[in-house]
Structure formats: structure tokens, C-alpha cells
Enzyme design. Structure first.
Site, PDB file in Angstrom:
ATOM      1  N   GLY A 197      58.910 170.110 -13.177  1.00  0.00           N
ATOM      2  CA  GLY A 197      59.131 169.422 -14.266  1.00  0.00           C
ATOM      3  C   GLY A 197      60.338 169.882 -14.558  1.00  0.00           C
ATOM      4  O   GLY A 197      60.667 169.596 -15.798  1.00  0.00           O
ATOM      5  N   HIS A 215      66.421 158.462  -9.950  1.00  0.00           N
ATOM      6  CA  HIS A 215      66.942 158.257  -8.611  1.00  0.00           C
ATOM      7  C   HIS A 215      67.760 158.860  -7.954  1.00  0.00           C
ATOM      8  O   HIS A 215      68.903 158.543  -8.442  1.00  0.00           O
ATOM      9  CB  HIS A 215      66.448 157.033  -7.763  1.00  0.00           C
ATOM     10  N   ILE A 218      53.755 155.813  -6.408  1.00  0.00           N
ATOM     11  CA  ILE A 218      53.867 154.182  -5.556  1.00  0.00           C
ATOM     12  C   ILE A 218      53.366 153.744  -6.870  1.00  0.00           C
ATOM     13  O   ILE A 218      52.418 153.971  -6.744  1.00  0.00           O
ATOM     14  CB  ILE A 218      53.626 153.884  -4.512  1.00  0.00           C
ATOM     15  N   LEU A 219      53.581 152.926  -8.041  1.00  0.00           N
ATOM     16  CA  LEU A 219      52.665 152.875  -8.898  1.00  0.00           C
ATOM     17  C   LEU A 219      52.506 151.116  -8.793  1.00  0.00           C
ATOM     18  O   LEU A 219      53.570 150.177  -7.547  1.00  0.00           O
ATOM     19  CB  LEU A 219      53.501 152.339 -10.143  1.00  0.00           C
TER      20      LEU A 219
END
Length: 200
Positions: free
Chosen positions: A16, A117, A100-101
Site C-alpha cells: 500500500g 502503471h 484483472i478486472l
């Protein structure tokens, strides 16, 4: 400036560090006062993610939805949408969220779903970006904040930051240098998005 509360929900899977950079910047720059915006929640798909305790230490609600408890990616994403939508988010931020959505998830948050990214897109979408940059002989690497679309790492770019590739760099040393820029770029890109949203 819009008076409507703009809730931000951040999705994580690990330590995080980008999440923490965003939360700390939001607090230091008083996004609540400036834009009516706050980081309302952090959600992880991994119960052991260190970022959950970090979020709590920063005063942000932290929740878990373990993807291993679902039979399909579609079922998990549907449940995740329900959890996110409790906060009526103006923006959903992917910060090291290693999933992966599904197209349905991406469509549900179209225009309010962003990711960072670790490459200068359109170069090196996908994984192992730093080693691929080294293997290609690049003199420059970096990171990109972009809107998320159904095509992996191909959404409209919001911001980029570059770093030089130094002689003797390994994937690890390059990754560390890029991550330092991520921690600066991601909060700034979100701030710019909020400023733009406040003017609409």
C-alpha cells in the site's frame, strides 16, 4: 466548486505504498477543504495485505474482500462493486491491486477508475516492466497514471513521470527509482482530476 462530497476508494493487494502517498497528500493538502474530497476507504482482496493496517493508522476505513472466496472473477467483481458503492465513490483508485478486472466492473466505473502503471505507456503494458525496459536497452523508464478501460493498460493517459536508466541498473534498482516518482505523480494526478471535476 461543487459542494457534493467526493469520496475516493482505493483498492490494494499488498504493502500500500502508493495508497499511503495518496492519503498523506490528501491530508497534507486538505483535499476535503479544497475539493470536498476524501479517501473514504481502502479495500484489499488479500486479508494479509500490510496496507490494511497502514490505512487504519492513517485514519482511513479498511476492508477486505478475499477473492479466494469466490468461484469466478465475475462473482468477485460483482461483490466488490457492492462494497465500493457503499461509499458512492467519485473516484476508484487502483494502487497495486493485482487483479484483472472484468468488463462489467470497468464499465460500471467508466470515467472514474484510474490506475498507475510502472512504465511509460504505451511501452511495456502488463508485467515485468522494469526488466523489459532494461532488456530493450531503454535510456528512460517511468510511470503512467491512466484511466482504466477494458483493454489492459491502454486507457487515456492522465500523467507521466520519467527517470533515467542508469549504467548497472537492475530491475530492482530501477523499480525503486520509478516507485519514488509514483509516490509523487499519483497524488498529483488525482489532485488534478479533482480540480477538473470541481470546475465541471
Amino acid at each position: 466548486m461543487s459542494s457534493k462530497q467526493k469520496n475516493i476508494v482505493i483498492l490494494i493487494s499488498g504493502a500500500g505504498s502508493n495508497m499511503a502517498a495518496i492519503v498523506r497528500t490528501a491530508q497534507a493538502q486538505d483535499w476535503q477543504g479544497a475539493f470536498g474530497a476524501r479517501v473514504a476507504a481502502v479495500i484489499s482482496n488479500r486479508p494479509a495485505a500490510a496496507g490494511l493496517q497502514l490505512a487504519q493508522s492513517l485514519g482511513v476505513a479498511a476492508g477486505v474482500l478475499d477473492h479466494q472466496g469466490f468461484d469466478s472473477r465475475e462473482a468477485f467483481d460483482a461483490a466488490l462493486m457492492q462494497q465500493i458503492d457503499r461509499y458512492q465513490p467519485a473516484l476508484v483508485v487502483l494502487a497495486g491491486f493485482m487483479r484483472i478486472l472484468t468488463p462489467a466492473f470497468v464499465q460500471h466505473y467508466a470515467g472514474r477508475l484510474v490506475n498507475i502503471h510502472p512504465s511509460l505507456l504505451p511501452a511495456f503494458p502488463g508485467l515485468n516492466t522494469h526488466q523489459r525496459a532494461l532488456d530493450a536497452g531503454c535510456t528512460e523508464a517511468g510511470c503512467t497514471v491512466h484511466q482504466v478501460t477494458a483493454e489492459l493498460d491502454h486507457g487515456p493517459m492522465l500523467a507521466q513521470a520519467a527517470v533515467p536508466v542508469l549504467p548497472g541498473d537492475s530491475a530492482g534498482t530501477l523499480a525503486a527509482r520509478v516507485q519514488m516518482q509514483e509516490h509523487l505523480l499519483y497524488p498529483q494526478a488525482i489532485r488534478d482530476w479533482l480540480r477538473s471535476a470541481a470546475c465541471r
